[in-house]
Design an enzyme around this catalytic site. Structure first.
Site, PDB file in Angstrom:
ATOM      1  N   SER A  76       0.834  -1.196   0.000  1.00 55.94           N
ATOM      2  CA  SER A  76       0.000   0.000   0.000  1.00 55.94           C
ATOM      3  C   SER A  76       0.867   1.245   0.000  1.00 55.94           C
ATOM      4  O   SER A  76       2.026   1.214   0.456  1.00 55.94           O
ATOM      5  CB  SER A  76      -0.901   0.013   1.244  1.00 55.94           C
ATOM      6  OG  SER A  76      -1.579   1.245   1.390  1.00 55.94           O
ATOM      7  N   TYR A 130      -1.594  -0.712  10.321  1.00 53.06           N
ATOM      8  CA  TYR A 130      -1.659  -1.040   8.896  1.00 53.06           C
ATOM      9  C   TYR A 130      -0.428  -0.498   8.172  1.00 53.06           C
ATOM     10  O   TYR A 130       0.203  -1.201   7.378  1.00 53.06           O
ATOM     11  CB  TYR A 130      -2.934  -0.443   8.301  1.00 53.06           C
ATOM     12  CG  TYR A 130      -3.186  -0.777   6.850  1.00 53.06           C
ATOM     13  CD1 TYR A 130      -3.680  -2.024   6.474  1.00 53.06           C
ATOM     14  CD2 TYR A 130      -2.958   0.166   5.853  1.00 53.06           C
ATOM     15  CE1 TYR A 130      -3.924  -2.325   5.146  1.00 53.06           C
ATOM     16  CE2 TYR A 130      -3.200  -0.117   4.523  1.00 53.06           C
ATOM     17  CZ  TYR A 130      -3.689  -1.368   4.167  1.00 53.06           C
ATOM     18  OH  TYR A 130      -3.937  -1.654   2.850  1.00 53.06           O
ATOM     19  N   ALA A 131      -0.066   0.758   8.483  1.00 56.31           N
ATOM     20  CA  ALA A 131       1.091   1.371   7.841  1.00 56.31           C
ATOM     21  C   ALA A 131       2.377   0.607   8.171  1.00 56.31           C
ATOM     22  O   ALA A 131       3.202   0.341   7.290  1.00 56.31           O
ATOM     23  CB  ALA A 131       1.213   2.829   8.282  1.00 56.31           C
ATOM     24  N   LYS A 178       2.431  -2.783   6.339  1.00 57.10           N
ATOM     25  CA  LYS A 178       2.716  -2.667   4.912  1.00 57.10           C
ATOM     26  C   LYS A 178       4.166  -2.259   4.663  1.00 57.10           C
ATOM     27  O   LYS A 178       4.778  -2.695   3.680  1.00 57.10           O
ATOM     28  CB  LYS A 178       1.753  -1.672   4.258  1.00 57.10           C
ATOM     29  CG  LYS A 178       0.302  -2.151   4.215  1.00 57.10           C
ATOM     30  CD  LYS A 178       0.144  -3.480   3.492  1.00 57.10           C
ATOM     31  CE  LYS A 178      -1.331  -3.841   3.292  1.00 57.10           C
ATOM     32  NZ  LYS A 178      -1.502  -5.159   2.610  1.00 57.10           N
ATOM     33  N   ILE A 234      -7.968   3.562  -4.355  1.00 57.03           N
ATOM     34  CA  ILE A 234      -8.589   2.743  -5.391  1.00 57.03           C
ATOM     35  C   ILE A 234     -10.031   2.446  -4.966  1.00 57.03           C
ATOM     36  O   ILE A 234     -10.271   2.048  -3.820  1.00 57.03           O
ATOM     37  CB  ILE A 234      -7.845   1.404  -5.589  1.00 57.03           C
ATOM     38  CG1 ILE A 234      -6.347   1.650  -5.847  1.00 57.03           C
ATOM     39  CG2 ILE A 234      -8.486   0.599  -6.709  1.00 57.03           C
ATOM     40  CD1 ILE A 234      -6.020   2.371  -7.132  1.00 57.03           C
TER      41      ILE A 234
END
Length: 277
Positions: free
Chosen positions: A159, A172-173, A176, A205
């Site tokens: 991401s 999440y960061a 990834k 997206i």
């Protein structure tokens, strides 16, 4: 159309619902003639930013792709946080196809957001990292033995968040960012076995995941979802949210021989939002 993918075997995790990037990837590979394994949780869940399909929905997708593109497909349930579940999936895949040429580690989710690092729930932090980072390692470890010596390609869905941290979504960061490094480690270790490993880093997206993110951020900033989306578009040089097919096209290219000298890269697909490696 990448004709060299015809007859290849592709495993795509996190692709069991039509509203996600994973489905677009599976469909694109099938349209190129690849046989596709539809792998997802197989248990219907709608929790926070995670929306998982039931096995019935996955089997329906597999059947539709097989009929439309005249390829072989199967649907298999897998929990990427469970070593035993991943092992069972690998056994099913080996029984159906014997080998794998393309592995798309697309399964991902985030929990406990919005939260700062100071107030993030520890259990949800670890769960987020487990799915997005360790889960990719588990699946890769189980499937790579079926790929060695076949000029295979592994594509990990990372991401933009792995390069530029988003607001109040630290786990999440971090996961990834770790996935980008795992991609490089795998690329270096597997090059001699004929396997290329790359990551894709989507920006904004259109997907159910992205729309839920906009909803959460709209609440945090006290604006409407439409306002939040409009503000995000201002940060994108191309001025729009990306399409799932635009991500799937990149994956197909990385899977094909067109990218035979590309490995260890984390490729941005974000309309110019992040103009750096």
């Amino acid at each position: 159309m990448y004709t060299d993918l015809a007859g290849k075997v592709a495993l795509v995790t996190g692709c069991g619902k039509k509203t996600g990037i994973g489905y677009a990837i599976a469909r694109k590979l099938a349209s190129c003639g690849a046989n596709v394994i539809i792998a997802d949780l197989g248990v219907q869940i709608d929790e926070g930013l995670l929306k998982a399909p039931g096995l019935g929905e996955m089997e329906e997708i597999a059947g539709e792709l097989a009929k439309e593109f005249s390829v072989k497909t199967i649907a298999v349930g897998v929990d990427v946080t469970s070593t035993e579940s991943v092992k069972k999936m690998a056994e099913t895949v080996k029984g159906a196809f014997d080998h794998v040429d393309i592995l798309c580690n697309n399964a991902g989710a985030t929990f406990g957001v919005p939260a700062t690092v100071l107030d993030y729930n520890e259990e949800l932090w670890l769960k987020t990292v487990d799915i997005n980072l360790t889960g990719t390692w588990r699946v890769s470890r189980a499937i790579i033995p079926m790929m060695i010596g076949r000029a295979g390609s592994i594509i990990n869905t990372s991401s933009r968040a792995g390069k530029v941290p988003p607001v109040f979504n630290g786990a999440y960061a971090v996961a990834k960012a770790g996935l980008n490094m795992l991609t490089k480690v795998m690329a270096k270790e597997l090059a001699g076995a004929g396997i290329r490993v790359n990551a894709i880093c989507p920006g904004q997206i259109y997907s159910d995941f992205e729309m839920k993110r906009f909803e959460l951020e709209a609440k945090v900033f006290g604006v409407t979802v439409a306002d939040r989306e409009q503000e995000m578009c201002k940060t994108i040089p191309m001025g729009r949210i990306g399409k799932q097919d635009e991500v799937a096209g990149l994956v197909a290219s990385l899977a094909s021989s067109e990218s035979s000298y590309i490995t260890g890269q984390a490729v941005n697909v974000d309309g110019g939002q992040l103009m750096e490696l």
